[in-house]
Design an enzyme around this catalytic site. Structure first.
Site, PDB file in Angstrom:
ATOM      1  N   ARG A  30       0.837  -1.201   0.000  1.00 20.58           N
ATOM      2  CA  ARG A  30       0.000   0.000   0.000  1.00 20.58           C
ATOM      3  C   ARG A  30       0.874   1.253   0.000  1.00 20.58           C
ATOM      4  NH1 ARG A  30      -5.092  -1.654   0.469  1.00 20.58           N
ATOM      5  NH2 ARG A  30      -5.344  -3.708   1.415  1.00 20.58           N
ATOM      6  N   ASP A  31       0.428   2.232  -0.772  1.00 19.96           N
ATOM      7  CA  ASP A  31       1.136   3.512  -0.835  1.00 19.96           C
ATOM      8  C   ASP A  31       1.003   4.215   0.514  1.00 19.96           C
ATOM      9  OD1 ASP A  31       1.983   5.576  -3.419  1.00 19.96           O
ATOM     10  OD2 ASP A  31       1.562   6.465  -1.456  1.00 19.96           O
ATOM     11  N   ILE A  32       2.100   4.788   0.990  1.00 21.29           N
ATOM     12  CA  ILE A  32       2.121   5.432   2.305  1.00 21.29           C
ATOM     13  C   ILE A  32       1.299   6.729   2.301  1.00 21.29           C
ATOM     14  CG2 ILE A  32       4.144   6.946   2.059  1.00 21.29           C
ATOM     15  CD1 ILE A  32       5.187   5.752   4.708  1.00 21.29           C
ATOM     16  N   ASN A  88       4.542   6.786 -13.368  1.00 22.01           N
ATOM     17  CA  ASN A  88       5.117   8.125 -13.466  1.00 22.01           C
ATOM     18  C   ASN A  88       6.566   7.942 -13.921  1.00 22.01           C
ATOM     19  OD1 ASN A  88       2.775   9.408 -12.493  1.00 22.01           O
ATOM     20  ND2 ASN A  88       3.371   8.985 -10.380  1.00 22.01           N
ATOM     21  N   VAL A  97       9.972   8.388  -6.427  1.00 19.51           N
ATOM     22  CA  VAL A  97      10.844   7.274  -6.011  1.00 19.51           C
ATOM     23  C   VAL A  97      11.407   6.641  -7.279  1.00 19.51           C
ATOM     24  CG1 VAL A  97      10.964   5.035  -4.866  1.00 19.51           C
ATOM     25  CG2 VAL A  97       9.521   6.852  -3.895  1.00 19.51           C
ATOM     26  N   HIS A 101       7.822   1.405 -10.528  1.00 16.79           N
ATOM     27  CA  HIS A 101       6.612   0.943  -9.835  1.00 16.79           C
ATOM     28  C   HIS A 101       5.388   1.338 -10.636  1.00 16.79           C
ATOM     29  CE1 HIS A 101       7.689   4.931  -8.259  1.00 16.79           C
ATOM     30  NE2 HIS A 101       6.385   5.159  -8.166  1.00 16.79           N
TER      31      HIS A 101
HETATM   32  P1  DGP Z   1       5.981   8.262  -7.695  1.00 15.93           P
HETATM   33  O1  DGP Z   1       5.607   9.715  -7.641  1.00 15.93           O
HETATM   34  O2  DGP Z   1       5.360   7.566  -8.917  1.00 15.93           O
HETATM   35  O3  DGP Z   1       7.468   8.046  -7.586  1.00 15.93           O
HETATM   36  O4  DGP Z   1       5.279   7.613  -6.437  1.00 15.93           O
HETATM   37  C1  DGP Z   1       5.977   7.139  -5.331  1.00 15.93           C
HETATM   38  C2  DGP Z   1       4.946   6.726  -4.320  1.00 15.93           C
HETATM   39  O5  DGP Z   1       5.609   6.024  -3.308  1.00 15.93           O
HETATM   40  C3  DGP Z   1       4.226   7.890  -3.643  1.00 15.93           C
HETATM   41  O6  DGP Z   1       2.830   7.828  -3.953  1.00 15.93           O
HETATM   42  C4  DGP Z   1       4.450   7.692  -2.167  1.00 15.93           C
HETATM   43  C5  DGP Z   1       4.993   6.290  -2.083  1.00 15.93           C
HETATM   44  N1  DGP Z   1       6.013   6.108  -1.064  1.00 15.93           N
HETATM   45  C6  DGP Z   1       7.138   6.850  -0.906  1.00 15.93           C
HETATM   46  N2  DGP Z   1       7.855   6.377   0.126  1.00 15.93           N
HETATM   47  C7  DGP Z   1       7.155   5.298   0.603  1.00 15.93           C
HETATM   48  C8  DGP Z   1       7.408   4.384   1.661  1.00 15.93           C
HETATM   49  O7  DGP Z   1       8.389   4.441   2.398  1.00 15.93           O
HETATM   50  N3  DGP Z   1       6.475   3.410   1.853  1.00 15.93           N
HETATM   51  C9  DGP Z   1       5.356   3.297   1.075  1.00 15.93           C
HETATM   52  N4  DGP Z   1       4.502   2.311   1.358  1.00 15.93           N
HETATM   53  N5  DGP Z   1       5.104   4.145   0.061  1.00 15.93           N
HETATM   54  C10 DGP Z   1       5.996   5.135  -0.162  1.00 15.93           C
END
Ligand code: DGP
Length: 121
Positions: A30-32, A88, A97, A101
């Site tokens: 799950r996205d944080i 993205n 990141v 993904h």
């Molecule tokens: P992007 O903008 O496509 O690189 O999205 C990266 C996503 O990753 C963003 O929606 C927040 C998520 N994210 C960043 N750090 C973490 C983390 O430590 N844990 C989780 N679960 N999600 C994260």
């Protein structure tokens, strides 16, 4: 494995995440910072910076990511109502990141997707 990559650290168990899938080549968690009621990231274990760096030999990873996303959407009950799959790519594409993904975004009530606001559905 890239030492300063948060997704590599999650994959290696050095950082926590709420996993919904863990396979041989792919994980999903799950996205944080969710931007939809269902917001899950499908992530290859191999560190690939972005779609720009995906090579022909890694095509099977992309295929697994897409089929895993489809299955997760079904498990999350958002397949029939619908969902978005988003890559993205690099800063200009909103990538934050730099480990490949795929975002699964869904769970909106039918007709309540932000893109459809004000439109007759
Ligand atoms: P992007 O903008 O496509 O690189 O999205 C990266 C996503 O990753 C963003 O929606 C927040 C998520 N994210 C960043 N750090 C973490 C983390 O430590 N844990 C989780 N679960 N999600 C994260």
């Amino acid at each position: 494995m890239e030492g300063d990559c948060i997704f590599c650290r999650i994959i290696n168990g050095e950082a926590k995440a709420d996993f919904v899938y863990q396979g041989e080549n792919i994980v999903a968690f799950r996205d944080i910072k969710p931007s939809a009621p269902v917001h899950i990231l499908v992530v290859p274990k191999k560190h690939i910076r972005s779609m720009n760096d995906l090579e022909e030999q890694d095509a099977f990873i992309l295929k697994e990511m897409l089929f895993t996303a489809k299955e997760i959407a079904r498990e999350q009950g958002t397949d029939q109502a619908g969902y978005k799959l988003v890559f993205n790519v690099e800063r200009g594409g909103g990538q934050y990141v730099f480990h490949l993904h795929l975002h699964i975004l869904g769970g909106w009530e039918l007709g309540k997707h932000p893109r459809l606001a004000g439109m007759p559905v």
